[in-house]
Design an enzyme around this catalytic site. Structure first.
Site, PDB file in Angstrom:
ATOM      1  N   CYS A  61     -12.088 -64.051 -16.788  1.00 14.83           N
ATOM      2  CA  CYS A  61     -12.952 -64.071 -17.971  1.00 14.83           C
ATOM      3  C   CYS A  61     -12.813 -65.354 -18.801  1.00 14.83           C
ATOM      4  O   CYS A  61     -13.813 -65.944 -19.229  1.00 14.83           O
ATOM      5  CB  CYS A  61     -12.686 -62.839 -18.831  1.00 14.83           C
ATOM      6  SG  CYS A  61     -10.942 -62.447 -19.027  1.00 14.83           S
ATOM      7  N   HIS A 101     -13.716 -63.139 -26.077  1.00 21.08           N
ATOM      8  CA  HIS A 101     -12.636 -64.131 -26.097  1.00 21.08           C
ATOM      9  C   HIS A 101     -13.132 -65.421 -26.761  1.00 21.08           C
ATOM     10  O   HIS A 101     -14.282 -65.832 -26.560  1.00 21.08           O
ATOM     11  CB  HIS A 101     -12.205 -64.501 -24.672  1.00 21.08           C
ATOM     12  CG  HIS A 101     -11.495 -63.410 -23.918  1.00 21.08           C
ATOM     13  ND1 HIS A 101     -11.145 -62.193 -24.460  1.00 21.08           N
ATOM     14  CD2 HIS A 101     -11.048 -63.392 -22.628  1.00 21.08           C
ATOM     15  CE1 HIS A 101     -10.523 -61.474 -23.534  1.00 21.08           C
ATOM     16  NE2 HIS A 101     -10.454 -62.174 -22.416  1.00 21.08           N
TER      17      HIS A 101
HETATM   18  N1  LIG Z   1     -11.671 -56.196 -19.057  1.00 16.50           N
HETATM   19  C1  LIG Z   1     -12.122 -57.437 -18.914  1.00 16.50           C
HETATM   20  O1  LIG Z   1     -12.530 -58.098 -19.870  1.00 16.50           O
HETATM   21  C2  LIG Z   1     -12.142 -58.077 -17.556  1.00 16.50           C
HETATM   22  C3  LIG Z   1     -12.693 -59.358 -17.433  1.00 16.50           C
HETATM   23  C4  LIG Z   1     -12.714 -59.973 -16.181  1.00 16.50           C
HETATM   24  C5  LIG Z   1     -12.186 -59.314 -15.082  1.00 16.50           C
HETATM   25  N2  LIG Z   1     -11.636 -58.070 -15.260  1.00 16.50           N
HETATM   26  C6  LIG Z   1     -11.100 -57.405 -14.080  1.00 16.50           C
HETATM   27  O2  LIG Z   1     -11.949 -56.306 -13.769  1.00 16.50           O
HETATM   28  C7  LIG Z   1     -11.180 -55.234 -13.211  1.00 16.50           C
HETATM   29  C8  LIG Z   1     -11.425 -53.960 -14.039  1.00 16.50           C
HETATM   30  O3  LIG Z   1     -10.939 -54.202 -15.344  1.00 16.50           O
HETATM   31  P1  LIG Z   1     -11.151 -53.162 -16.539  1.00 16.50           P
HETATM   32  O4  LIG Z   1     -10.837 -53.928 -17.751  1.00 16.50           O
HETATM   33  O5  LIG Z   1     -12.429 -52.453 -16.432  1.00 16.50           O
HETATM   34  O6  LIG Z   1      -9.938 -52.134 -16.261  1.00 16.50           O
HETATM   35  P2  LIG Z   1      -9.851 -50.589 -16.644  1.00 16.50           P
HETATM   36  O7  LIG Z   1     -10.534 -50.303 -17.916  1.00 16.50           O
HETATM   37  O8  LIG Z   1      -8.396 -50.263 -16.529  1.00 16.50           O
HETATM   38  O9  LIG Z   1     -10.634 -49.863 -15.463  1.00 16.50           O
HETATM   39  C9  LIG Z   1     -10.196 -49.797 -14.141  1.00 16.50           C
HETATM   40  C10 LIG Z   1     -10.787 -48.535 -13.547  1.00 16.50           C
HETATM   41  O10 LIG Z   1     -10.479 -48.482 -12.146  1.00 16.50           O
HETATM   42  C11 LIG Z   1     -10.278 -47.099 -11.837  1.00 16.50           C
HETATM   43  N3  LIG Z   1      -9.613 -46.912 -10.563  1.00 16.50           N
HETATM   44  C12 LIG Z   1      -8.282 -46.908 -10.306  1.00 16.50           C
HETATM   45  N4  LIG Z   1      -8.066 -46.628  -9.002  1.00 16.50           N
HETATM   46  C13 LIG Z   1      -9.290 -46.464  -8.430  1.00 16.50           C
HETATM   47  C14 LIG Z   1      -9.734 -46.151  -7.110  1.00 16.50           C
HETATM   48  N5  LIG Z   1      -8.870 -45.956  -6.106  1.00 16.50           N
HETATM   49  N6  LIG Z   1     -11.072 -46.031  -6.873  1.00 16.50           N
HETATM   50  C15 LIG Z   1     -11.967 -46.205  -7.863  1.00 16.50           C
HETATM   51  N7  LIG Z   1     -11.600 -46.505  -9.155  1.00 16.50           N
HETATM   52  C16 LIG Z   1     -10.274 -46.627  -9.416  1.00 16.50           C
HETATM   53  C17 LIG Z   1      -9.459 -46.625 -13.008  1.00 16.50           C
HETATM   54  O11 LIG Z   1      -9.462 -45.220 -13.057  1.00 16.50           O
HETATM   55  P3  LIG Z   1      -8.194 -44.404 -13.662  1.00 16.50           P
HETATM   56  O12 LIG Z   1      -8.284 -44.645 -15.132  1.00 16.50           O
HETATM   57  O13 LIG Z   1      -8.431 -43.019 -13.235  1.00 16.50           O
HETATM   58  O14 LIG Z   1      -6.976 -45.043 -13.051  1.00 16.50           O
HETATM   59  C18 LIG Z   1     -10.221 -47.259 -14.164  1.00 16.50           C
HETATM   60  O15 LIG Z   1     -11.283 -46.439 -14.613  1.00 16.50           O
HETATM   61  C19 LIG Z   1      -9.723 -55.722 -13.202  1.00 16.50           C
HETATM   62  O16 LIG Z   1      -9.420 -56.322 -11.964  1.00 16.50           O
HETATM   63  C20 LIG Z   1      -9.732 -56.788 -14.298  1.00 16.50           C
HETATM   64  O17 LIG Z   1      -8.702 -57.747 -14.139  1.00 16.50           O
HETATM   65  C21 LIG Z   1     -11.610 -57.433 -16.451  1.00 16.50           C
END
Ligand SMILES: NC(=O)c1ccc[n+]([C@@H]2O[C@H](COP(=O)([O-])OP(=O)(O)OC[C@H]3O[C@@H](n4cnc5c(N)ncnc54)[C@H](OP(=O)(O)O)[C@@H]3O)[C@@H](O)[C@H]2O)c1
Length: 338
Positions: free
Chosen positions: A128, A241
């Site tokens: 990001c 950010h």
């Molecule tokens: N947040 C940001 O600003 C941002 C920016 C750029 C990139 N990213 C990347 O994007 C990805 C997601 O980030 P996020 O912020 O959305 O994280 P998040 O809010 O923690 O969401 C991750 C989701 O993945 C689910 N999950 C876990 N195991 C799974 C499986 N086996 N099959 C399907 N879903 C599953 C989790 O479910 P449970 O809650 O049930 O475990 C959760 O709902 C990460 O790699 C992060 O580094 C995030």
């Protein structure tokens, strides 16, 4: 053409935004398949006014999908993406798992959409902070030739997903009740604090997040020798950010040309001192499809240098929106259904 779309991690911070954006931007979607972990499967998401129950993501699920957006951790992406690849669907991954794989293009559509010409099956979405920094740096690079940049980031808690948002909310509530903050995902209290550590430390003394900004900027800009030094800081804002950047270029700087390059670049709102407010801030860039750039000035410490401030909604341009823009580009090139 209408696609069967899978969102893996549909209940997470990025997954939820992506589902909203698919609807808002009218992306051609015949069926939405929201996929979750086994522990959360069954929870519903809202799409086009209907409730759709999430299912557990398994190898067989990918048989039913044309386009898969991965919005999960690196570990889940590493486990499930090879299974999705076996089923021939096009994959756009928000995690860091494959970003440095030389076979996998790392794409910001405004910058390097041409890297999609070879019709890759797997495409990585950048980190990001990298995406937001490069939205400001790329038009200046085109004009003057970038040689180095130094960046200090101010990263919102939703960068850590739902858990980061919950941690800041809980600690603000605790502070109002005069109770102690209980850090869970951060090493220190985040409410009313600044934590100069995003992700874990490497031997170099930089963090993984800082290293990603170096490696990913080099890959996207195709500048393998680019000098980059960053300090990434977690701050108690919810979303968007902000990054202070000092950049050095090959050619002498003309400030009017720099402004013109930024104003003309798609995806940017340029703020000059006459604007109201005169610079972008996280609250006014939240849910803005553009990154905001302001405080542009000649840098007094660098030769051919510029200093500026860029703010972008990292859940959008740093993740869900950029991923969807990649899909929109693939759709326009007719690369999703073979
Ligand atoms: N947040 C940001 O600003 C941002 C920016 C750029 C990139 N990213 C990347 O994007 C990805 C997601 O980030 P996020 O912020 O959305 O994280 P998040 O809010 O923690 O969401 C991750 C989701 O993945 C689910 N999950 C876990 N195991 C799974 C499986 N086996 N099959 C399907 N879903 C599953 C989790 O479910 P449970 O809650 O049930 O475990 C959760 O709902 C990460 O790699 C992060 O580094 C995030």
């Amino acid at each position: 053409m209408n696609y069967k779309i899978g969102v893996i991690g549909a209940l997470g911070a990025v997954g939820q935004e992506l589902i909203k954006l698919i609807e808002e931007r009218n992306f051609p979607c015949e069926t939405l398949l929201p996929l979750a972990s086994a522990r959360s499967a069954g929870t519903s998401v809202t799409f086009r006014g209907s409730q759709i129950s999430t299912q557990e993501a398994t190898e067989d699920t990918f048989k039913e999908i044309d386009l898969a957006f991965f919005c999960t951790s690196n570990a889940v992406a590493r486990d499930l993406i090879p299974k999705a690849k076996n089923k021939d669907c096009i994959i756009i991954d928000n995690s860091a798992a494959f970003r440095q794989d030389p076979e996998v293009p790392l794409i910001i559509p405004e910058i390097n959409a041409s890297a999609l010409d070879e019709a890759p099956q797997l495409i990585a979405n950048p980190n990001c902070s990298t995406a937001i920094a490069l939205m400001g740096l790329y038009p200046l690079h085109q004009q003057f030739g970038l040689t180095r940049f130094i960046a200090s980031t101010y990263q919102a808690v939703s960068g850590n997903g739902v858990a980061g948002i919950n941690e800041l909310s809980t600690q603000i509530n605790a502070w109002q009740k005069d109770e102690p903050a209980q850090p869970k995902i951060y090493p220190h209290p985040i409410a009313f604090n600044l934590i100069p550590q995003v992700d874990s430390f490497l031997e170099s003394g930089y963090t993984k997040e800082e290293h990603k900004m170096l490696e990913e900027s080099r890959k996207i800009l195709e500048l393998p020798e680019l000098h980059v030094s960053t300090t990434c800081v977690r701050v108690p804002t919810m979303r968007a950010h902000a990054i202070a950047i000092n950049a050095e270029f090959q050619k002498p700087i003309n400030l009017s040309e720099a402004q013109a390059a930024l104003k003309e670049f798609s995806g940017i709102d340029y703020y000059d001192t006459q604007a109201t407010p005169p610079y972008p801030m996280p609250l006014n860039q939240t849910q803005n499809i553009h990154c905001g750039i302001g405080r542009l000035r000649k840098d007094t410490a660098l030769d051919n240098g510029l200093a500026f401030w860029v703010v972008g909604d990292q859940l959008w341009k740093g993740a869900a929106l950029n991923a969807l823009q990649i899909a929109e580009t693939l759709h326009s090139k007719q690369q999703i259904l073979k």
